[in-house]
Design a protein around this motif. Structure first.
Motif, PDB file in Angstrom:
ATOM      1  N   ALA A  13       0.861  -1.183   0.000  1.00  0.00           N
ATOM      2  CA  ALA A  13       0.000   0.000   0.000  1.00  0.00           C
ATOM      3  C   ALA A  13       0.894   1.229   0.000  1.00  0.00           C
ATOM      4  N   GLN A  14       0.482   2.252  -0.726  1.00  0.00           N
ATOM      5  CA  GLN A  14       1.288   3.471  -0.820  1.00  0.00           C
ATOM      6  C   GLN A  14       0.389   4.699  -0.798  1.00  0.00           C
ATOM      7  N   ALA A  15       0.851   5.737  -0.132  1.00  0.00           N
ATOM      8  CA  ALA A  15       0.108   7.000  -0.094  1.00  0.00           C
ATOM      9  C   ALA A  15       1.081   8.151  -0.317  1.00  0.00           C
ATOM     10  N   ARG A  16       0.614   9.153  -1.078  1.00  0.00           N
ATOM     11  CA  ARG A  16       1.424  10.334  -1.364  1.00  0.00           C
ATOM     12  C   ARG A  16       0.776  11.554  -0.724  1.00  0.00           C
ATOM     13  N   TYR A  17       1.623  12.409  -0.138  1.00  0.00           N
ATOM     14  CA  TYR A  17       1.145  13.609   0.541  1.00  0.00           C
ATOM     15  C   TYR A  17       1.876  14.839  -0.001  1.00  0.00           C
ATOM     16  N   LYS A  18       1.149  15.943  -0.080  1.00  0.00           N
ATOM     17  CA  LYS A  18       1.715  17.163  -0.650  1.00  0.00           C
ATOM     18  C   LYS A  18       1.346  18.362   0.220  1.00  0.00           C
ATOM     19  N   GLY A  19       2.294  19.295   0.346  1.00  0.00           N
ATOM     20  CA  GLY A  19       2.051  20.507   1.113  1.00  0.00           C
ATOM     21  C   GLY A  19       1.972  21.740   0.234  1.00  0.00           C
ATOM     22  N   ASP A  20       1.719  22.887   0.845  1.00  0.00           N
ATOM     23  CA  ASP A  20       1.582  24.135   0.103  1.00  0.00           C
ATOM     24  C   ASP A  20       2.925  24.729  -0.330  1.00  0.00           C
ATOM     25  N   LYS A  21       4.013  24.261   0.290  1.00  0.00           N
ATOM     26  CA  LYS A  21       5.339  24.819  -0.007  1.00  0.00           C
ATOM     27  C   LYS A  21       6.261  23.769  -0.637  1.00  0.00           C
ATOM     28  N   ASP A  22       5.686  22.929  -1.469  1.00  0.00           N
ATOM     29  CA  ASP A  22       6.435  21.913  -2.207  1.00  0.00           C
ATOM     30  C   ASP A  22       6.990  20.807  -1.316  1.00  0.00           C
ATOM     31  N   GLU A  23       6.463  20.678  -0.093  1.00  0.00           N
ATOM     32  CA  GLU A  23       6.847  19.546   0.743  1.00  0.00           C
ATOM     33  C   GLU A  23       6.094  18.309   0.252  1.00  0.00           C
ATOM     34  N   SER A  24       6.747  17.167   0.323  1.00  0.00           N
ATOM     35  CA  SER A  24       6.083  15.935  -0.090  1.00  0.00           C
ATOM     36  C   SER A  24       6.583  14.752   0.723  1.00  0.00           C
ATOM     37  N   ILE A  25       5.679  13.814   0.948  1.00  0.00           N
ATOM     38  CA  ILE A  25       6.009  12.589   1.679  1.00  0.00           C
ATOM     39  C   ILE A  25       5.332  11.412   0.980  1.00  0.00           C
ATOM     40  N   VAL A  26       6.040  10.314   0.899  1.00  0.00           N
ATOM     41  CA  VAL A  26       5.472   9.070   0.377  1.00  0.00           C
ATOM     42  C   VAL A  26       5.603   8.008   1.463  1.00  0.00           C
ATOM     43  N   ILE A  27       4.474   7.376   1.789  1.00  0.00           N
ATOM     44  CA  ILE A  27       4.463   6.288   2.757  1.00  0.00           C
ATOM     45  C   ILE A  27       4.192   4.984   2.011  1.00  0.00           C
ATOM     46  N   GLU A  28       4.997   3.978   2.286  1.00  0.00           N
ATOM     47  CA  GLU A  28       4.790   2.661   1.678  1.00  0.00           C
ATOM     48  C   GLU A  28       4.844   1.602   2.773  1.00  0.00           C
ATOM     49  N   ILE A  29       3.850   0.720   2.775  1.00  0.00           N
ATOM     50  CA  ILE A  29       3.830  -0.406   3.709  1.00  0.00           C
ATOM     51  C   ILE A  29       3.776  -1.690   2.892  1.00  0.00           C
TER      52      ILE A  29
END
Length: 200
Positions: free
Chosen positions: A92-108
């Motif tokens: 499973a994978q989820a992508r997250y994005k912020g207002d200032k070009d921050e990003s995180i990807v979570i993978e389980i």
């Protein structure tokens, strides 16, 4: 890491460990590269003796991904159960994005179907002790909330990752860009590792 790459690497390691496991393990005072490889193979063989189980439904893994993570909005959530050469994993994978070009990807990833071999393929760092610093950052093995973990961070480009091994079958990867180390750790806390460990 792509699921197809995971399966290919797991299969290759299975062949390697089977071959290495046939050799006698003779202790020497000074550990040579061969000794290190043998110790690695012995550990994989030990893990491989554990009972294999079918990976759980990837939808259960997706449920652990919050809609918001340290103020970043989830923009995508995907999952799959894939198999090849008798090996099966759920991801499973989820992508997250912020207002200032921050990003995180979570993978389980649930490696239950290939037990110790797949865990070694995904978390080779769990068999080692790493502590390295450079001009730009660091990488090290550590313990986070009682779980074996690996941290890697580049302070120049503000990018890094944290990988955690749960119950010797689940591998949680948190990767971020334009993110601090503390933010990566906070993001990991939003994933309920205790609940993940209890999944069957």
């Amino acid at each position: 890491m792509k699921t197809s790459s995971i399966l290919s690497l797991a299969f290759a390691l299975a062949l390697l460990f089977t071959s290495c496991g046939k050799k006698d393990n003779q202790a020497e005072e000074a550990e040579s590269p061969t000794d290190a490889l043998q110790a690695f193979a012995d550990k994989a063989k030990e893990m491989g003796k554990r009972e294999t189980v079918d990976p759980i439904d990837f939808r259960k893994l997706k449920e652990l991904m919050p809609e918001e993570l340290i103020g970043l909005k989830r923009i995508e959530a995907t999952g799959e159960k894939s198999g090849a050469m008798g090996f099966t994993v759920s991801t499973a994978q989820a992508r997250y994005k912020g207002d200032k070009d921050e990003s995180i990807v979570i993978e389980i990833v649930d490696t239950g179907g290939i037990a110790g071999v797949s865990t070694m393929a995904l978390a080779t760092w769990s068999m080692a002790e790493i502590d390295k610093e450079t001009a730009d950052g660091y990488e090290k093995t550590t313990q986070l909330d009682g779980y074996k973990a690996f941290e890697k961070y580049n302070s120049t480009i503000k990018a890094g990752e944290i990988n955690v091994l749960v119950a010797d079958r689940y591998v949680v990867n948190v990767e971020g860009n334009n993110i601090s180390v503390d933010q990566l750790k906070e993001a990991l806390k939003d994933i309920n590792l205790v609940k993940l460990e209890a999944l069957k």
